[in-house]
Scaffold this motif. Structure first.
Motif, mmCIF file in Angstrom:
data_model
loop_
_atom_site.group_PDB
_atom_site.id
_atom_site.type_symbol
_atom_site.label_atom_id
_atom_site.label_comp_id
_atom_site.label_asym_id
_atom_site.label_seq_id
_atom_site.Cartn_x
_atom_site.Cartn_y
_atom_site.Cartn_z
ATOM 1 N N LEU A 72 -29.016 35.264 14.722
ATOM 2 C CA LEU A 72 -28.301 33.987 14.589
ATOM 3 C C LEU A 72 -29.182 32.833 15.024
ATOM 4 O O LEU A 72 -29.844 32.899 16.070
ATOM 5 C CB LEU A 72 -27.045 33.985 15.460
ATOM 6 C CG LEU A 72 -25.739 34.414 14.795
ATOM 7 C CD1 LEU A 72 -25.620 35.921 14.831
ATOM 8 C CD2 LEU A 72 -24.539 33.765 15.469
ATOM 9 N N LEU B 194 -25.446 28.997 18.458
ATOM 10 C CA LEU B 194 -24.292 29.677 19.061
ATOM 11 C C LEU B 194 -23.282 28.636 19.531
ATOM 12 O O LEU B 194 -22.836 28.628 20.666
ATOM 13 C CB LEU B 194 -24.761 30.582 20.216
ATOM 14 C CG LEU B 194 -23.734 31.553 20.817
ATOM 15 C CD1 LEU B 194 -23.196 32.507 19.786
ATOM 16 C CD2 LEU B 194 -24.362 32.356 21.969
ATOM 17 N N GLY C 135 -20.926 29.791 15.465
ATOM 18 C CA GLY C 135 -21.729 30.948 15.858
ATOM 19 C C GLY C 135 -20.948 31.893 16.762
ATOM 20 O O GLY C 135 -20.958 33.117 16.563
ATOM 21 N N VAL D 168 -18.518 33.829 14.748
ATOM 22 C CA VAL D 168 -19.167 34.899 13.981
ATOM 23 C C VAL D 168 -19.423 36.112 14.875
ATOM 24 O O VAL D 168 -19.129 37.256 14.501
ATOM 25 C CB VAL D 168 -20.496 34.390 13.366
ATOM 26 C CG1 VAL D 168 -21.293 35.541 12.766
ATOM 27 C CG2 VAL D 168 -20.221 33.324 12.316
ATOM 28 N N ILE E 262 -26.046 42.730 16.052
ATOM 29 C CA ILE E 262 -26.694 41.447 16.316
ATOM 30 C C ILE E 262 -27.947 41.705 17.158
ATOM 31 O O ILE E 262 -27.884 42.334 18.215
ATOM 32 C CB ILE E 262 -25.725 40.503 17.047
ATOM 33 C CG1 ILE E 262 -24.556 40.180 16.109
ATOM 34 C CG2 ILE E 262 -26.440 39.221 17.470
ATOM 35 C CD1 ILE E 262 -23.425 39.445 16.767
ATOM 36 N N ILE F 275 -30.256 35.893 19.161
ATOM 37 C CA ILE F 275 -29.528 34.644 18.938
ATOM 38 C C ILE F 275 -30.326 33.483 19.520
ATOM 39 O O ILE F 275 -30.634 33.483 20.715
ATOM 40 C CB ILE F 275 -28.142 34.682 19.625
ATOM 41 C CG1 ILE F 275 -27.341 35.907 19.135
ATOM 42 C CG2 ILE F 275 -27.375 33.395 19.347
ATOM 43 C CD1 ILE F 275 -26.010 36.076 19.848
ATOM 44 N N VAL G 169 -28.649 34.257 10.094
ATOM 45 C CA VAL G 169 -27.420 33.497 9.939
ATOM 46 C C VAL G 169 -27.629 32.135 10.604
ATOM 47 O O VAL G 169 -27.784 32.048 11.817
ATOM 48 C CB VAL G 169 -26.236 34.243 10.594
ATOM 49 C CG1 VAL G 169 -24.976 33.396 10.534
ATOM 50 C CG2 VAL G 169 -26.021 35.582 9.907
ATOM 51 N N GLU G 170 -27.654 31.079 9.780
ATOM 52 C CA GLU G 170 -27.978 29.749 10.296
ATOM 53 C C GLU G 170 -26.699 28.957 10.525
ATOM 54 O O GLU G 170 -26.027 28.560 9.571
ATOM 55 C CB GLU G 170 -28.905 29.030 9.309
ATOM 56 C CG GLU G 170 -29.479 27.726 9.839
ATOM 57 C CD GLU G 170 -28.591 26.537 9.518
ATOM 58 O OE1 GLU G 170 -28.138 25.863 10.474
ATOM 59 O OE2 GLU G 170 -28.365 26.284 8.317
ATOM 60 N N THR H 125 -25.901 30.690 5.461
ATOM 61 C CA THR H 125 -25.872 29.410 6.168
ATOM 62 C C THR H 125 -24.560 28.691 5.938
ATOM 63 O O THR H 125 -23.919 28.850 4.891
ATOM 64 C CB THR H 125 -27.061 28.509 5.769
ATOM 65 O OG1 THR H 125 -26.901 27.228 6.387
ATOM 66 C CG2 THR H 125 -27.129 28.316 4.267
#
Lengths: 433, 433
Positions: free
Chosen positions: A9, A12, A16, A19, A40, A43, A78-79, A103
């Protein structure tokens, strides 16, 4: 391929965090859907020490973006950090390192979507951005999957919750623009500086993204004509209502003979139009396709939970594509050269409100002028004004070209009986035109 | 797994023909989406000699269903033949032979969906039926994919195009029910025997399917309370309109404390409700989920092209699941035991129209009676009737239980001042309740 998929990621914040929660709480369901676990790996955060709303192993956090972007263990970046220039750079590097991208960044996709898309295709990577347009409204998937065999002729969207909230308050509660805006700010539906929302720029970014997909044409942000809602008065809404219309800030994309127009502008919709009842902060996108006819997607448009849900469904789609070995093919490159309509090809009805000297022959002069420019009237309302010697005239025209409207407006301004053009708004007709 | 996926069709009517055309014309796109070719292996037809609208190798046709159902080369059976008992038998046998099923057959799924679903799960097969509810409106996928992490509290649908067309004509053009029905028949929107549509049975079948998915509860067709539109008069619509309502045939599914109610009944919606502007033959399904809030799906609801498109997107989903090795998991078995609300748990507002003797104290007597049953009034309209000595009274109540309404209706019938209860319709409130 290893037996699981790893996510990194960037960011956050509230989305975030949402997610991370969804992935943690729905692990079993994810395995059922995609056939393998999703974990994950890293991050990116600004502040490593900050307390978090979600339980996360401290070792997953980093403040170095390249721990995510170039991490050999990460499959999907993941933006959810926002920003444009730096973020673009990270995502381009991630794509070149063969990482798929999900994104939620509308500004980035509106400005650099084409470049990112072609880089993704070159590297056989997926680039998904469902959450960038209207969180909780699955419109991008609708345009790319369901309707993919259909030719889309027209797309209309209420894609900005702030302006829709303000217009709803003005319309239903009779508030002024200023009062409705300050209410929206108090309730958290508008930012302290509301410019990007109320002047239509936020909606324009979303329309550039949607029109690009709908028409498979490389529409850019600069191609979208924009006007906002700050000039709309209570009088406009009142006269519109008398004539059977509801005012919305409409993102409008239309193509005919492979020539497109895209705009964001305050628009009067007939009260019976499906978009006319989309109220408060809600969003909706109405699509007219040649084969399927009218469809509409309606939903919250924003909010951290709907947006995080959209991000997770994009992650699911990427994982499926990875396992199917079909990444980099979902959004095809634009199939048609960009061709924009000229002013003679843009055709619409307009609502025009004028202050006119209340004297014999004034209306006749006005009529002659419109008629000479090939514009005829569908509805007319004439009322005396409190201000002595003036009359208010409200006209809804039949369909005419923008060229004709430009000419007529120029000529009206030279007319001595016309004191002022108070307003000039697009009116949506019925059907697919 | 072999390098391609084979389809067998049961039926080659308009929908079947559409499916064949879509598969033939979009082969390249299909390969891009799923990673392998999709080919048609066998098609069951009634008449082998009949001329077809689509180019098909004659050797693909058969008049023996078992050439499809038990064909060892077929992976997916696409059922577009309709019918119930025989068709159920074919599909059960196909599932036991480990074939995945895509069907457009609403009657079959409404009646035997649970049995077919559990047979599919036992055999690790997919059973998809997007086209069975509202062709072109991706509601089933919306309920099973996008919203799958959300708890759905309420679902309301306009799921029958015929009745919506008739009600729109009555409302907008002031036609009588009889004239609107015969117009619908002329235009092909209603069948010669319109009973299943106008009495709400078709909508009830779709609502059983939707409620089962939305609440993950084994809702059956018999659990759906049904009333149709044939008793609605122009007067009802006129008074409703005066009070700010639009009449629609609404499929209503609501749950609270894991107890559900499902009905199909004529319902007055506030004019500003998103479903109130769904007109003509269009369908829409409105969903309220705890996390995502309100969403709505709107579309054509029927038509051979939208329906065929839904069938093909189901085929795509099955092929993806086959290649991901996750078949038989998409629709989980019901997670909650079926519990239906009793009459004290069903709460609604109602529109009640009465003919009352126009004499002193009549209205007071009526008020006393409602009040004694804990029902209060939100709106009242009283008008003299042409018929001498009678008054028309229209009441919209506040929310009350069905038990209270049943009591009050019983008592009204015993009231000497009330000549007749002309109509009694549910009124949709605002928000999630």
């Amino acid at each position: 391929m290893k037996g699981y998929v790893s996510i990194g990621l960037l960011g956050l914040g509230t989305v975030g965090t949402g997610v991370v929660k969804l992935i943690q709480h729905h692990q079993e369901q994810l395995v059922h859907q995609v056939g393998c676990p999703v974990s994950i790996e890293k991050i990116l955060v600004k502040n490593l020490e900050k307390e978090r709303e979600v339980e996360i192993d401290q070792s997953l956090l980093t403040d170095d973006p390249y721990d995510v972007v170039l991490n050999p263990n990460i499959d999907i970046v993941v933006e959810v950090m926002g920003g444009i220039d730096e973020t673009r750079q990270y995502l381009l590097e991630a794509l070149k390192a063969k990482k798929h991208i999900v994104t939620a960044n509308k500004d980035l996709i509106a400005l650099h979507g084409s470049e990112l898309q072609s880089t993704a295709v070159e590297n056989q990577c997926d680039l998904f951005y469902e959450a960038s347009v209207a969180g909780g409204v699955p419109i991008i998937r609708g345009l790319t999957d369901g309707l993919s065999s259909d030719r889309i002729q027209k797309l209309m969207g209420i894609v900005n919750g702030t302006t829709n909230f303000i217009l709803t308050k003005m319309d239903k509660d009779g508030l002024s623009y200023e009062k409705a805006l300050s209410d929206a700010q108090e309730l958290g539906f508008a930012e302290a500086d509301p410019t990007a929302d109320v002047e239509g720029l936020d909606a324009a970014r979303k329309m550039a993204i949607l029109a690009r997909l709908a028409f498979s044409m490389n529409i850019e942000l600069d191609d979208v004509e924009v006007s906002g809602i700050s000039q709309i008065s209570k009088e406009d809404l009142k006269y519109g209502s008398t004539l059977g219309y509801t005012m919305k800030l409409i993102g409008y994309a239309h193509q005919e003979n492979e020539r497109a127009e895209v705009s964001v502008q305050p628009t009067f919709l007939p009260n019976g139009h499906p978009l006319a009842t989309v109220n408060d902060e809600y969003n909706a996108v109405y699509v007219y396709g040649e084969a399927v006819g009218e469809t509409m997607f309606y939903g919250p448009g924003a909010g951290s939970l709907p947006t995080a849900t959209s991000v997770v469904s994009d992650i699911v789609a990427v994982v499926k594509n990875m396992r199917l070995n079909v990444t980099g093919q979902s959004h095809l490159s634009p199939q048609f050269p960009k061709q924009l309509k000229n002013q003679n090809e843009k055709i619409a009805k307009y609502f025009i409100r004028l202050h006119v000297l209340d004297e014999v022959g004034a209306f006749a002069e006005l009529t002659r002028l419109f008629s000479a420019n090939a514009i005829s009237f569908e509805k007319i309302l004439q009322l005396p004004l409190d201000e002595k010697g003036l009359a208010e005239i409200v006209i809804v025209t039949h369909r005419a070209t923008m060229q004709d409207y430009e000419n007529v407006v120029q000529e009206i301004k030279n007319l001595s009986v016309v004191k002022e053009i108070k307003s000039f708004y697009r009116v949506e007709g019925d059907g697919a035109k």
